[in-house]
Scaffold this active site. Structure first.
Site, mmCIF file in Angstrom:
data_model
loop_
_atom_site.group_PDB
_atom_site.id
_atom_site.type_symbol
_atom_site.label_atom_id
_atom_site.label_comp_id
_atom_site.label_asym_id
_atom_site.label_seq_id
_atom_site.Cartn_x
_atom_site.Cartn_y
_atom_site.Cartn_z
ATOM 1 N N ASN A 404 0.827 -1.203 0.000
ATOM 2 C CA ASN A 404 0.000 0.000 0.000
ATOM 3 C C ASN A 404 0.869 1.265 0.000
ATOM 4 O OD1 ASN A 404 -2.083 1.803 0.230
ATOM 5 N ND2 ASN A 404 -3.130 0.739 1.865
ATOM 6 N N ASP A 405 1.531 1.568 1.117
ATOM 7 C CA ASP A 405 2.306 2.813 1.199
ATOM 8 C C ASP A 405 3.395 2.902 0.126
ATOM 9 O OD1 ASP A 405 0.833 3.337 3.437
ATOM 10 O OD2 ASP A 405 2.396 2.772 4.863
ATOM 11 N N ILE A 406 3.996 1.761 -0.195
ATOM 12 C CA ILE A 406 5.150 1.784 -1.106
ATOM 13 C C ILE A 406 4.752 2.028 -2.561
ATOM 14 C CG2 ILE A 406 6.599 0.331 0.370
ATOM 15 C CD1 ILE A 406 5.878 -2.014 -1.572
ATOM 16 N N VAL A 407 3.429 2.071 -2.828
ATOM 17 C CA VAL A 407 2.953 2.363 -4.187
ATOM 18 C C VAL A 407 1.981 3.547 -4.160
ATOM 19 C CG1 VAL A 407 3.260 0.035 -5.131
ATOM 20 C CG2 VAL A 407 1.149 0.577 -3.904
ATOM 21 N N ALA A 445 1.311 3.720 7.219
ATOM 22 C CA ALA A 445 1.345 5.176 7.416
ATOM 23 C C ALA A 445 -0.035 5.736 7.764
ATOM 24 C CB ALA A 445 1.903 5.863 6.175
#
Ligand code: TAP
Length: 480
Positions: A404-407, A445
């Protein structure tokens, strides 16, 4: 055995530790690195214990049988607890385990320092200024590491909230604590009265404990991986300081290796997450309290395009190329073996498949690499973020599995986002994105992900492992 034996054995152990670090830097050689490190540590423990019985080897005194029994018992119990904890820990709890282990190193440095000062104070002739300074530095770094690691452990465990504790005047408080520490160190080093020195050392310990607690509490959950890495570095320096106190060369070398490699890893992670390493070291310097109401109202981010297993299977098998982006959700679902099977099936159909790994995907450095290695994925098709980002616009389908956060595109285009500036995998540049997750829930996050609402993103809701198993069942029914 001669007096030179421990020194030679320590040299061998140091060499093994260096080889271990080198091995651990690549997934393909990590297992060997681990074994070399373990052999080096076993050698270090055995030789340090044996050295106590070698006259002239620098050991303070031959221990009495009861002390030797105590030592053996402590080592035995320590090994047992360590082995049980390591065997039981889930991969997702690894950062917590690492954090609590760092706290032990910090505590050991504090205890060694206090005992060392007690011994020097009562012996004929004090330990000397240099020794007293070593003690003070070791105790200070050890106490900061101890309390900081406990806070990091509690935050990672979820016992403490992830929000940074931003007290008014926190930087002034840190400054006052640091100044008080310097004054106490100066008195401790210069006084000739053992009682005064001990009082200063205990006062220094108390201040350093508060400082460690406050520094880490001021850092948000999103920066915890970097904090754990920095505490890893501190624990190394604390061990090195203990090595100076005990005049043990191997402890100095090992501590310095851990301290330096932890510092390098912290720097690499800060770059990967676009964080200021100075800000993280100084307890969230420059961090602001998160804006309230960060979550968008339902529908404000656009429309979700949901897809089915059948449509996703069709897209995957009709494209020429596919990139898999694994994240924390793949670890939670334990989907790595099913994902490897899926990529094998696609590869067998002549589709080019690669994995894209973000440096902070999951919950610990190298988390995804470890899972993929465990599932037997070939290292050749596992690419780092920097290697693969340029190739994503030429990719037919990107399958995001529990990431999720990394994209999250907000990291690039929303200056108000808490992750703004963090380098990410720009998956939306591919022709199609299929996102496997259970809901539209946020990631670590705690922020919405506009990727879920993009026109070329298809949401495939469900547990990652179950969904991949369904894809595996459908793909063989599709024409080649
Ligand atoms: P996250 O942003 O945490 O997202 C994981 C997603 O997985 C969640 O949105 C969740 O959505 C989904 N998920 C959970 N269980 C699932 C399941 N059984 N099946 C399918 N999906 C599931 O993960 P990420 O993209 O890997 O990013 C990592 C984050 O962790 C970053 O913010 C990073 O800074 C932080 N962090 C990293 C580290 C290191 S060193 N790697 C350490 C600590 C923290 P649903 O609930 O909707 O399914």
């Amino acid at each position: 055995m001669t007096a030179a034996f421990p020194s030679v054995a320590y040299l061998v152990a140091s060499f093994l530790f260096i080889l271990s670090l080198k091995g651990l830097s690549q997934p393909a050689t990590a297992r060997r690195g681990n074994v070399l490190g373990s052999v080096g540590m076993a050698l270090a423990i055995v030789v340090t214990a044996l050295a106590l019985y070698i006259p002239g080897s620098g050991a303070p005194a031959i221990p009495s049988p009861s002390t030797a029994m105590l030592l053996a018992g402590a080592i035995g119990i320590g090994c047992l607890i360590g082995a049980v904890l390591a065997a039981r820990v889930a991969m997702t709890q690894m950062p917590e385990l690492v954090a609590i282990l760092h706290s032990f190193v910090g505590l050991a440095a504090v205890l060694v320092g206090i005992v060392s000062r007690m011994t020097a104070g009562t012996a004929a002739g004090a330990g000397g200024m240099v020794h007293d300074l070593e003690v003070a530095i070791g105790v200070f770094v050890g106490a900061v590491t101890f309390s900081g690691s406990i806070v990091a452990f509690l935050k990672l465990r979820g016992t403490l909230g992830g929000k940074p504790l931003l007290l008014p005047g926190r930087h002034l408080l840190n400054l006052v604590l640091a100044a008080a520490s310097v004054i106490l160190i100066a008195i401790q080093v210069s006084t000739h009265a053992p009682a005064t020195a001990m009082t200063c050392l205990l006062g220094l310990t108390a201040i350093a404990l508060v400082l460690g607690l406050h520094l880490v509490a001021a850092i948000g959950g999103g920066d915890m991986p970097v904090v754990v890495s920095i505490l890893n570095s501190y624990s190394g320096w604390a061990a090195a300081a203990a090595g100076f106190m005990l005049s043990n060369d191997l402890l100095i070398i090992t501590g310095a290796l851990v301290g330096a490699s932890g510092a390098i890893l912290s720097y690499i992670m800060c770059v990967a997450m676009n964080r200021s390493i100075v800000g993280v070291i100084f307890g969230g310097f420059g961090a602001e309290a998160p804006a309230a109401g960060a979550a968008a109202a339902p529908g404000a981010l656009g429309t979700v395009h949901e897809t089915t297993v059948e449509e996703a299977a069709e897209l995957l098998t009709t494209g020429q190329s596919a990139v898999v982006v694994p994240g924390y959700g793949m670890a939670v679902a334990q989907a790595q073996h099913a994902v490897r099977e899926l990529t094998d099936v696609l590869l067998a159909r002549g589709i080019t498949v690669r994995y894209a790994i973000h440096p902070v995907a999951g919950r610990l450095p190298g988390h995804m690499n470890v899972l993929l290695a465990e599932a037997g994925v070939s290292y050749d098709i596992v690419k780092e973020m920097d290697e693969i980002n340029d190739e994503l616009p030429e990719t037919d389908v990107v399958m995001v599995i529990g990431a999720n956060d990394i994209v999250n595109p907000s990291a690039l285009d929303d200056p108000g986002s808490p992750i703004y500036g963090m380098p990410i995998l720009q998956v939306w540049k591919a022709r199609r994105v299929i996102m496997l997750k259970r809901s539209l829930a946020a990631g670590y996050a705690g922020i919405d992900n506009p990727l879920c609402y993009r026109d070329n993103t298809l949401m495939l809701f469900g547990d990652a492992k179950q969904t991949v198993m369904k894809l595996l069942a459908v793909i063989p029914t599709l024409a080649r």
